[in-house]
Design an enzyme around this catalytic site. Structure first.
Site, PDB file in Angstrom:
ATOM      1  N   ASP A   1      42.495  33.890  47.995  1.00 47.28           N
ATOM      2  CA  ASP A   1      43.233  35.111  48.255  1.00 47.28           C
ATOM      3  C   ASP A   1      44.293  34.797  49.311  1.00 47.28           C
ATOM      4  O   ASP A   1      44.002  34.137  50.305  1.00 47.28           O
ATOM      5  CB  ASP A   1      42.266  36.182  48.796  1.00 47.28           C
ATOM      6  CG  ASP A   1      42.528  37.545  48.208  1.00 47.28           C
ATOM      7  OD1 ASP A   1      43.680  37.996  48.308  1.00 47.28           O
ATOM      8  OD2 ASP A   1      41.592  38.149  47.658  1.00 47.28           O
TER       9      ASP A   1
ATOM     10  N   GLU B   1      48.853  40.923  43.232  1.00 50.43           N
ATOM     11  CA  GLU B   1      48.339  42.299  43.198  1.00 50.43           C
ATOM     12  C   GLU B   1      49.502  43.248  43.480  1.00 50.43           C
ATOM     13  O   GLU B   1      50.176  43.125  44.505  1.00 50.43           O
ATOM     14  CB  GLU B   1      47.251  42.483  44.264  1.00 50.43           C
ATOM     15  CG  GLU B   1      46.554  43.833  44.126  1.00 50.43           C
ATOM     16  CD  GLU B   1      46.042  44.398  45.427  1.00 50.43           C
ATOM     17  OE1 GLU B   1      45.169  45.265  45.377  1.00 50.43           O
ATOM     18  OE2 GLU B   1      46.518  44.000  46.519  1.00 50.43           O
TER      19      GLU B   1
ATOM     20  N   HIS C   1      36.809  44.462  43.718  1.00 49.28           N
ATOM     21  CA  HIS C   1      36.192  44.906  44.973  1.00 49.28           C
ATOM     22  C   HIS C   1      36.793  46.210  45.512  1.00 49.28           C
ATOM     23  O   HIS C   1      36.291  46.750  46.497  1.00 49.28           O
ATOM     24  CB  HIS C   1      36.336  43.805  46.020  1.00 49.28           C
ATOM     25  CG  HIS C   1      37.769  43.571  46.409  1.00 49.28           C
ATOM     26  ND1 HIS C   1      38.691  43.060  45.523  1.00 49.28           N
ATOM     27  CD2 HIS C   1      38.439  43.805  47.555  1.00 49.28           C
ATOM     28  CE1 HIS C   1      39.872  42.994  46.120  1.00 49.28           C
ATOM     29  NE2 HIS C   1      39.740  43.439  47.357  1.00 49.28           N
ATOM     30  N   ASP C   2      37.887  46.688  44.910  1.00 47.82           N
ATOM     31  CA  ASP C   2      38.511  47.938  45.350  1.00 47.82           C
ATOM     32  C   ASP C   2      38.243  49.100  44.399  1.00 47.82           C
ATOM     33  O   ASP C   2      38.685  50.219  44.651  1.00 47.82           O
ATOM     34  CB  ASP C   2      40.043  47.770  45.420  1.00 47.82           C
ATOM     35  CG  ASP C   2      40.477  46.819  46.507  1.00 47.82           C
ATOM     36  OD1 ASP C   2      39.771  46.716  47.528  1.00 47.82           O
ATOM     37  OD2 ASP C   2      41.521  46.164  46.326  1.00 47.82           O
TER      38      ASP C   2
HETATM   39  C1  NOJ Z   1      44.316  45.034  48.603  1.00 50.97           C
HETATM   40  C2  NOJ Z   1      42.943  44.478  48.746  1.00 50.97           C
HETATM   41  O1  NOJ Z   1      42.421  44.200  47.475  1.00 50.97           O
HETATM   42  C3  NOJ Z   1      42.135  45.482  49.524  1.00 50.97           C
HETATM   43  O2  NOJ Z   1      40.773  45.193  49.536  1.00 50.97           O
HETATM   44  C4  NOJ Z   1      42.714  45.545  50.914  1.00 50.97           C
HETATM   45  O3  NOJ Z   1      42.079  46.567  51.633  1.00 50.97           O
HETATM   46  C5  NOJ Z   1      44.214  45.818  50.906  1.00 50.97           C
HETATM   47  N1  NOJ Z   1      44.914  45.095  49.897  1.00 50.97           N
HETATM   48  C6  NOJ Z   1      44.820  45.467  52.229  1.00 50.97           C
HETATM   49  O4  NOJ Z   1      44.809  44.071  52.403  1.00 50.97           O
END
Ligand code: NOJ
Length: 561
Positions: A98, A256, A329-330
């Site tokens: 990441d 992303e 994970h989000d």
């Molecule tokens: C996207 C990430 O996937 C998330 O988990 C994070 O809180 C935010 N970006 C900020 O880095």
């Protein structure tokens, strides 16, 4: 279309904090991952995307980095990292790290320097602005609630943080910032890693002047997203990064990108644009949000869902490349969100997996998805750990019309901790994740849903994923075939074909809890067929002209002309 290893790969995402704890401190770690590589080899995945493992005070579980070249103490040491990478490579797996460079932690040395005085050389690594009439420099809202600006007493200015106040945004206008990032990337690539997943990478170019977002009645802070998503210099920066770093290595990249549409994605991923291989777009995971954003719950409209996937499939075909995901994970767990985590738990988990793995693009499996792990409902807000959930709760509970139960319902449906409960390895204490006390509670269903049980059960979701991954290795058409939606108006069925030369695949999926009737369109002609996979027992020789599909049934046929 060019062939590439990253198009043919299946990626598995690990959220290290919740994957496997090897030393009993309740937090997953690198050795814990190394110990489970044979499990992942058995599943058959090609690439691991590792959520951040760098030094971090963990305000946002590692997405707030205080040292890009060191490993977080709780996760182990650099020697543990080197061992993990080497053990992966020995097994023929690749590692994607990441890269979180829209912001650092406020505990990063650059920020400590920057906040120490206005004329510190690091000051311009970040966005500092004086207040306006005793207020914040603009009305932008942080993604994690409240203002996107934090006042710093020492130098009497505000700094910008699109996420938590412990995540100050880096100023990419500053050439030195970009160089530092490129050097960091080379540091990891020279260790032999195989790619980067780039965190909110389309936020790095802000509109000069940082203008106010559109006023909304009764709201103090409003979204400034138009002024930082896909900003004016984003392509320039990505092309520069490509030229200075990415092009020098045989790696895979995925950006992303909240708020990206298909036209923009063509630019980001276009084969001759020299930017990124693919993006994580958000359209399909925004469909069940109302106008007030993710916590504003809305029922998913199945036709919108079909239309969205079809738009992305056709839009990038022959131009760029899709990433395929239904959770991470989000996001909440996919079986709870798009399937049925009760009566048809197993059937719907397999159906959704079939859907995703037969689209064109690179599939991403999020840890535990291969077991059908589900959302969780903790009774108390104190059992939740995610900063996004906790900030939202604090803000909403303070509002005059607040309703605790309603807020909890939105957390049960959308909260990120749904995905972050520990991986369920077996039916022992804490699902076998740790011998200590886990940092977040395990989902109480670990006795029924766990890896140990599924490894021994040939009919398990795990074995179904294994088969899907193997099929991809055996049939080029799954990777490279073109996509066409059939029965666009059907209310329950998502059916599509994939075509490569003389070959065709027919994918038929019932997205509902009811039996549903499928009729093959006349234009699909074939002389012979082969059933590649299905989630119910099917007689492979049965006619497919008319089928009554069972709840959440999935079938894939290869058709011979
Ligand atoms: C996207 C990430 O996937 C998330 O988990 C994070 O809180 C935010 N970006 C900020 O880095």
């Amino acid at each position: 279309m060019e062939k590439s290893w990253w198009k043919e790969s299946v990626v598995y995402q690990i959220y290290p904090r919740s994957f496997n704890d090897s030393n009993g401190d309740g937090i997953g770690d690198l050795k814990g991952i190394t110990n489970k590589l044979d499990y992942l080899k058995e599943l058959g995945i090609d690439v691991i995307w590792l959520s951040p493992v760098y030094q971090s005070p963990n305000d946002d579980n590692g997405y707030d980095i205080s040292d890009y070249r060191a490993i977080m103490d709780e996760f182990g040491t650099m020697a543990d990292f080197d061992e993990l990478l080497s053990e992966m490579h020995q097994r023929g797996m690749k590692l994607m790290m990441d890269l979180v460079v829209n912001h650092t932690s406020d505990e990063h040395e650059w920020f400590k320097q920057a906040r120490s005085s206005k004329d510190n050389p690091y000051r311009d690594y970040y966005y500092w602005r004086p207040g306006k009439n005793g207020q914040e420099p603009n009305n932008w809202e942080s993604v994690f609630s409240g203002s996107a600006w934090e006042y710093d007493e020492k130098t009497e200015e505000y700094y910008l943080h699109l996420f938590s106040k412990k995540q100050p945004d880096l100023n990419w206008e500053n050439r030195k910032v970009r160089e530092e990032v490129y050097e960091t990337m080379k540091f990891w690539l020279d260790k032999g890693i195989d790619g980067f997943r780039m965190d909110v990478i389309n936020f790095i170019s802000k509109v000069p002047g940082l203008p106010n977002g559109e006023k909304i009645l009764g709201k103090k802070y409003v979204s400034g997203a138009n002024f930082y998503m896909n900003g004016p210099k984003i392509h320039e920066y990505l092309q520069e990064m490509n030229q200075e770093v990415l092009a020098k290595y045989d790696i895979m990249t995925v950006g992303e990108m909240p708020g990206v549409d298909v036209e923009m994605a063509k630019q980001y991923t276009g084969e001759n644009r020299n930017e990124l291989n693919m993006v994580f777009q958000f359209e399909h995971v925004d469909l069940d949000s109302g106008p007030k954003g993710k916590w504003d719950l809305k029922d998913l409209n199945f036709h919108d869902f079909k239309a969205s996937f079809t738009k992305w499939q056709k839009g990038l075909e022959g131009v760029g490349w899709n990433s395929l995901y239904l959770n991470n994970h989000d996001q909440p767990r996919m079986v709870s969100r798009f399937g049925d985590d009760k009566e048809y738990w197993k059937e719907s988990a397999k159906m959704l997996a079939t859907f995703l793995h037969f689209l064109q693009g690179t599939p991403y499996i999020y840890q535990g998805e291969e077991l059908g792990m589900t959302n969780v409902r903790f009774d108390s807000i104190d059992d939740y750990k995610d900063i996004e959930i906790l900030n939202m709760y604090k803000e909403k509970i303070g509002e005059s019309d607040s309703d605790h139960q309603q807020i909890m319902e939105s957390i049960y449906v959308k909260g990120r901790d749904n995905a972050r409960t520990p991986m369920q390895w077996n039916d022992e204490n804490h699902g076998g994740f740790t011998s200590g006390t886990p940092w977040i509670k395990v989902n109480p269903n670990y006795k029924e849903i766990n890896a140990k049980q599924q490894l021994t059960d040939e009919d398990s979701i795990f074995h179904y994923y294994k088969k899907l991954i193997q099929l991809r290795k055996q049939h080029d058409i799954i990777v490279y075939g073109t996509y066409d939606l059939i029965l666009p108006d059907h209310n329950e069925i998502f059916a599509y074909t994939r075509t490569l030369g003389e070959e065709k695949l027919l994918i038929i999926l019932n997205f509902s809890k009811e039996n549903s009737f499928f009729e093959l369109p006349k234009e699909i002609q074939f002389s012979n067929k082969e059933l590649l996979i299905s989630n119910y027992e099917v007689n492979p020789t049965d006619s497919i002209e008319k089928i009554t599909l069972l709840p959440f049934e999935a079938r894939v046929y290869k058709l011979f002309i």
